[in-house]
Design an enzyme around this catalytic site. Structure first.
Site, PDB file in Angstrom:
ATOM      1  N   ASN A 114       0.797  -1.234   0.000  1.00  0.00           N
ATOM      2  CA  ASN A 114       0.000   0.000   0.000  1.00  0.00           C
ATOM      3  C   ASN A 114       0.831   1.286   0.000  1.00  0.00           C
ATOM      4  O   ASN A 114       0.409   2.311   0.518  1.00  0.00           O
ATOM      5  CB  ASN A 114      -1.048  -0.036   1.112  1.00  0.00           C
ATOM      6  N   HIS A 117       3.779   4.242   4.515  1.00  0.00           N
ATOM      7  CA  HIS A 117       3.434   4.120   5.936  1.00  0.00           C
ATOM      8  C   HIS A 117       3.304   5.506   6.528  1.00  0.00           C
ATOM      9  O   HIS A 117       4.058   6.410   6.152  1.00  0.00           O
ATOM     10  CB  HIS A 117       4.554   3.366   6.685  1.00  0.00           C
TER      11      HIS A 117
HETATM   12  P1  ATP Z   1       0.850   1.672   8.160  1.00  0.00           P
HETATM   13  O1  ATP Z   1       1.075   1.330   9.612  1.00  0.00           O
HETATM   14  O2  ATP Z   1       1.781   0.921   7.219  1.00  0.00           O
HETATM   15  O3  ATP Z   1       0.845   3.154   7.917  1.00  0.00           O
HETATM   16  P2  ATP Z   1      -1.965   1.431   8.525  1.00  0.00           P
HETATM   17  O4  ATP Z   1      -1.713   2.134   9.810  1.00  0.00           O
HETATM   18  O5  ATP Z   1      -2.906   2.066   7.559  1.00  0.00           O
HETATM   19  O6  ATP Z   1      -0.594   1.186   7.745  1.00  0.00           O
HETATM   20  P3  ATP Z   1      -2.039  -1.027   9.996  1.00  0.00           P
HETATM   21  O7  ATP Z   1      -3.301  -1.587  10.540  1.00  0.00           O
HETATM   22  O8  ATP Z   1      -1.080  -0.359  10.920  1.00  0.00           O
HETATM   23  O9  ATP Z   1      -2.430  -0.049   8.786  1.00  0.00           O
HETATM   24  O10 ATP Z   1      -1.310  -2.207   9.228  1.00  0.00           O
HETATM   25  C1  ATP Z   1       0.080  -2.126   8.937  1.00  0.00           C
HETATM   26  C2  ATP Z   1       0.329  -2.662   7.555  1.00  0.00           C
HETATM   27  O11 ATP Z   1       0.030  -4.047   7.540  1.00  0.00           O
HETATM   28  C3  ATP Z   1      -0.568  -2.077   6.464  1.00  0.00           C
HETATM   29  O12 ATP Z   1      -0.103  -0.866   5.937  1.00  0.00           O
HETATM   30  C4  ATP Z   1      -0.512  -3.158   5.423  1.00  0.00           C
HETATM   31  O13 ATP Z   1       0.704  -3.086   4.671  1.00  0.00           O
HETATM   32  C5  ATP Z   1      -0.492  -4.408   6.277  1.00  0.00           C
HETATM   33  N1  ATP Z   1      -1.855  -4.924   6.458  1.00  0.00           N
HETATM   34  C6  ATP Z   1      -2.821  -4.417   7.248  1.00  0.00           C
HETATM   35  N2  ATP Z   1      -3.968  -5.149   7.179  1.00  0.00           N
HETATM   36  C7  ATP Z   1      -3.685  -6.146   6.298  1.00  0.00           C
HETATM   37  C8  ATP Z   1      -4.449  -7.244   5.781  1.00  0.00           C
HETATM   38  N3  ATP Z   1      -5.697  -7.450   6.169  1.00  0.00           N
HETATM   39  N4  ATP Z   1      -3.820  -8.046   4.886  1.00  0.00           N
HETATM   40  C9  ATP Z   1      -2.551  -7.860   4.500  1.00  0.00           C
HETATM   41  N5  ATP Z   1      -1.771  -6.840   4.958  1.00  0.00           N
HETATM   42  C10 ATP Z   1      -2.335  -5.996   5.835  1.00  0.00           C
HETATM   43 MG    MG Z   2      -0.234   1.525  11.204  1.00  0.00          MG
END
Ligand code: ATP
Ligand code: MG
Length: 139
Positions: A114, A117
């Site tokens: 995605n 971060h």
């Molecule tokens: P980040 O911490 O990377 O900014 P975020 O805060 O939007 O992202 P988090 O819930 O912290 O999302 O999840 C961390 C990372 O884990 C996500 O950015 C994504 O790359 C991965 N991730 C989250 N949910 C899923 C999922 N359901 N399947 C696969 N990968 C996921």
């Molecule tokens: Mg996060």
């Protein structure tokens, strides 16, 4: 009081696709100042430590593998209300749900790849910034 700094990584998919310049441009246009930046590749140990909070989640192994799959760009960004404003600029975790014009809407390919971060709190912004740049005195 909200801190004026957040921490970001341009993830391996965005770097591999050649989007570093476009994403940094959006970050600057949104009013963020880059105060530290480094291109590097995470070791498995680094990625496991960085995403330790997710270690019980089913996608943890996939996440660590993905984050170590190629170079990333880590940076500390400065702006009023940095954490919240940067989360708005990057959009929802799943690019399919991200708002129009957000970095993830424009450049992310999937929920795991995605593009970027962004720290989710002032406390984590400080921890994550120190994780990369803490050894250098001014950060
Ligand atoms: P980040 O911490 O990377 O900014 P975020 O805060 O939007 O992202 P988090 O819930 O912290 O999302 O999840 C961390 C990372 O884990 C996500 O950015 C994504 O790359 C991965 N991730 C989250 N949910 C899923 C999922 N359901 N399947 C696969 N990968 C996921
Ligand atoms: Mg996060």
């Amino acid at each position: 009081m909200a801190s004026n700094r957040t921490f970001t990584m341009l993830k391996p998919d965005a770097v591999e696709a050649g989007h570093i310049g476009a994403i940094l441009n959006k970050i600057n246009e949104a009013g963020f100042r880059i105060v530290a930046m480094e291109m590097t590749q995470l070791s498995t140990q680094d990625a496991q430590a960085f995403y330790e909070v997710h270690k019980e989640r089913p996608f943890y192994g996939e996440l660590v593998e993905y984050m170590t799959s190629g170079p990333i760009v880590a940076a500390i960004l400065e702006k009023d209300n940095a954490v919240e404003d940067f989360r708005k600029l990057i959009g929802a975790t799943n690019p399919a749900e991200a708002a129009e014009g957000t970095i993830r809407k424009l450049y992310a390919t999937s929920i795991s790849a995605n593009a970027v971060h962004g720290s989710d709190s002032d406390e984590n912004a400080a921890i994550e910034g120190a994780f990369y740049f803490g050894k250098r005195a001014q950060f």
